[in-house]
Design a protein around this motif. Structure first.
Motif, PDB file in Angstrom:
ATOM      1  N   VAL A  75       0.912  -1.141  -0.034  1.00 26.63           N
ATOM      2  CA  VAL A  75      -0.107   0.107   0.112  1.00 26.63           C
ATOM      3  C   VAL A  75       0.813   1.260   0.104  1.00 26.63           C
ATOM      4  O   VAL A  75       0.598   2.423  -0.808  1.00 26.63           O
ATOM      5  N   ALA A  76       2.008   1.366   0.798  1.00 31.66           N
ATOM      6  CA  ALA A  76       2.766   2.387   0.884  1.00 31.66           C
ATOM      7  C   ALA A  76       3.487   2.688  -0.423  1.00 31.66           C
ATOM      8  O   ALA A  76       3.657   3.812  -0.779  1.00 31.66           O
ATOM      9  N   SER A  77       3.769   1.601  -0.982  1.00 31.82           N
ATOM     10  CA  SER A  77       4.525   1.722  -2.294  1.00 31.82           C
ATOM     11  C   SER A  77       3.737   2.166  -3.468  1.00 31.82           C
ATOM     12  O   SER A  77       4.296   2.886  -4.367  1.00 31.82           O
ATOM     13  N   ALA A  78       2.326   1.648  -3.434  1.00 25.83           N
ATOM     14  CA  ALA A  78       1.380   2.382  -4.294  1.00 25.83           C
ATOM     15  C   ALA A  78       1.004   3.626  -4.281  1.00 25.83           C
ATOM     16  O   ALA A  78       0.869   4.443  -5.187  1.00 25.83           O
ATOM     17  N   ILE A  79       1.130   4.108  -2.907  1.00 25.43           N
ATOM     18  CA  ILE A  79       0.690   5.631  -2.491  1.00 25.43           C
ATOM     19  C   ILE A  79       1.945   6.281  -3.152  1.00 25.43           C
ATOM     20  O   ILE A  79       1.772   7.496  -3.905  1.00 25.43           O
ATOM     21  N   LEU A  80       3.265   5.995  -2.974  1.00 22.60           N
ATOM     22  CA  LEU A  80       4.465   6.702  -3.436  1.00 22.60           C
ATOM     23  C   LEU A  80       4.417   6.752  -4.834  1.00 22.60           C
ATOM     24  O   LEU A  80       4.699   7.642  -5.503  1.00 22.60           O
ATOM     25  N   LEU A  81       4.136   5.555  -5.594  1.00 23.51           N
ATOM     26  CA  LEU A  81       4.159   5.414  -6.829  1.00 23.51           C
ATOM     27  C   LEU A  81       3.032   6.395  -7.467  1.00 23.51           C
ATOM     28  O   LEU A  81       3.286   7.070  -8.498  1.00 23.51           O
TER      29      LEU A  81
END
Length: 493
Positions: free
Chosen positions: A175-181
């Motif tokens: 989820v954190a990686s998706a938000i960053l992307l």
């Protein structure tokens, strides 16, 4: 944008190959370690030897290839400079220490031989993460590091807590990686570039007269991705369970290498984007959001840490408090204390890595066979049974508490002075209060080691050579860094 524009194909010059050598050596060792892994016992030894050899060669290459000026590769996709070399060395050293800490422990817990290949791959991701000024390459390095660590966390196959920790880390990390992307896409849409410096210049122009919403949301999302990796409140929820459920050597590797790398990547991004006059002029809300995050992180980590009896969980909340100290340096950075704050962040991260690797090496030697979660009660009488081990653990805990003349004291001193130079008196006082509170749970293990009957302590104590070597080296460095901190505070010069 075409592939050629994203990654310009160039014939590398000799100095560029030399600058890339540490990354290439670690990449080669990770592939070879993976190929050797299936050969059962011989494969385990071969994988370990390959990781150690590659790490040593990478460290030697880093020490002998210090560029006079930043070396840009592929149009700035990778930048080899003092910052990337310092944090790459920390990542390699953390991986090497983690590998030594598994010796003996891996057979007791039936860790598969792929553990060494996964450590190597995660180190490669860390080196990419701290060496790039391109958001797409940053995401690639982040995912390479994270995917390997997700598997490392779950490797204690007979422990349900490890599987739960791996699943929780994977879901929340995804989820954190998706938000960053998604934040990356918004920044690219706002500025037309993925390069840190171009994004910074574009945002500075956009914010001269107004505050467009699109880049603001993009910056917030990228910031959330970074704050998740460094473990700031309220993005800390994964830390206690993941650090407790993972095997002790893996937790030591994560709490040092993964966190140091995230700090290094955030430092590079902040210097190019967050520490901009335009952001300070029209984005005062960014300042207050970060101020509140730091304050809550410091107090929450200290207060909740007081209630812990599991040593791994206590150190998990300890790292949340340390995140607050580091973010205090970032606040000074965006307030204009660029050089002083950067030096303080780097030196504190170095001290933090050393004392945490030493602390978790001690916990590896004390880890119970049934749970791998040593508690305060298990330390009872350790000062009589294993005086040198108790002394080393005391040294690391005192350094984390910031007691002079240990390295941790000077690390906090540099951060607090940079914050004061930026005019952050109130937040610095709050950080000192948090440090005093957290000192209480650092001193509790000392009470158990030296003031409780030995019969109440742990019965299984190990003498694995790898962990013992890490403990000894970390103890020496903690004292040495505390005696001559100036040698390490100017690494960026």
């Amino acid at each position: 944008m075409s592939f050629e524009e994203l990654f310009p194909i160039q014939i590398l010059a000799a100095e560029q190959w030399q600058a890339l050598m540490p990354l290439l050596l670690m990449s080669l060792s990770s592939v070879l370690a993976l190929l050797f892994s299936p050969w059962h016992n011989r494969g385990r030894l071969a994988s370990f030897t390959t990781l150690v050899s590659g790490s040593v060669l990478a460290l030697l290459s880093l020490s002998f290839s210090v560029p006079d000026a930043p070396v840009s590769i592929m149009g700035g996709v990778l930048v080899i400079d003092r910052l990337s070399q310092v944090f790459s060395a920390l990542a390699v050293a953390a991986g090497l220490a983690g590998a030594f800490m598994t010796l003996g422990y891996d057979r007791r817990e039936n860790l598969v031989s792929e553990v060494y290949a996964l450590i190597a791959f995660s180190v490669v991701g860390m080196m990419i993460l701290v060496s790039t000024r391109d958001l797409l390459m940053l995401f690639i390095g982040l995912e390479l590091m994270s995917l390997a660590v997700y598997v490392l966390v779950s490797m204690r196959r007979q422990a349900a807590t490890a599987a739960e920790a791996g699943l929780k880390y994977f879901l929340l990390g995804g989820v954190a990686s998706a938000i960053l992307l998604y934040g990356v896409t918004l920044l690219y849409g706002s500025t037309g570039s993925l390069k840190f410096d171009v994004i910074g210049e574009g945002l500075n122009r956009l914010w001269q007269n107004e505050l467009p919403m699109l880049p603001v949301v993009g910056l917030v999302m990228v910031g959330i991705g970074f704050l998740f990796k460094v473990g700031a409140v309220p993005f800390h929820v994964w830390i206690p369970d993941v650090y407790t459920g993972a095997s002790t050597p893996v937790t030591g590797f994560m709490i040092s290498g993964v966190k140091a790398t995230a700090i290094g990547a955030l430092l590079r991004f902040s210097a190019d984007v967050f520490a901009l006059p335009g952001l300070l002029a029209v984005g005062g809300s960014f300042y207050w959001i970060l101020w509140a995050i730091i304050a809550v992180t410091l107090i929450f980590g200290a207060l909740v840490g007081l209630r812990q009896t599991s040593l791994k969980r206590m150190l998990a909340y300890s790292t949340i408090v340390h995140t607050g100290y580091v973010l205090l340096g970032f606040l000074a950075l965006i307030m204009g204390q660029t050089e002083g704050a950067s030096d303080a962040i780097v030196s504190y991260t170095l001290f933090y890595v050393v004392m945490n690797l030493g602390g978790f090496a001690v916990l590896t030697l004390l880890s119970p066979e049934d749970s791998d979660e040593p508690s305060l009660q298990d330390l009872a009488g350790l000062g009589q049974r294993r005086p040198y081990l108790a002394f080393a653990l005391s040294l690391f805990l005192l350094s984390m508490a910031g007691i002079p003349p240990t390295a941790g004291f000077f690390g906090k001193y540099y951060l607090f002075m940079s914050a004061l130079s930026a005019g952050e008196l109130g937040l610095t006082v709050l950080a000192v209060v948090g440090s005093v509170i957290s000192a209480a749970f650092y001193l509790r293990p000392l009470v158990y080691m030296y003031m409780r009957p030995g019969e109440q302590g742990i019965t299984a104590e190990h003498r694995w050579a790898g962990s013992s070597a890490v403990v000894g080296l970390a103890a020496v460095l903690t004292v040495f860094m505390g005696l001559v901190p100036s040698w390490f505070s100017g690494l960026m010069k």
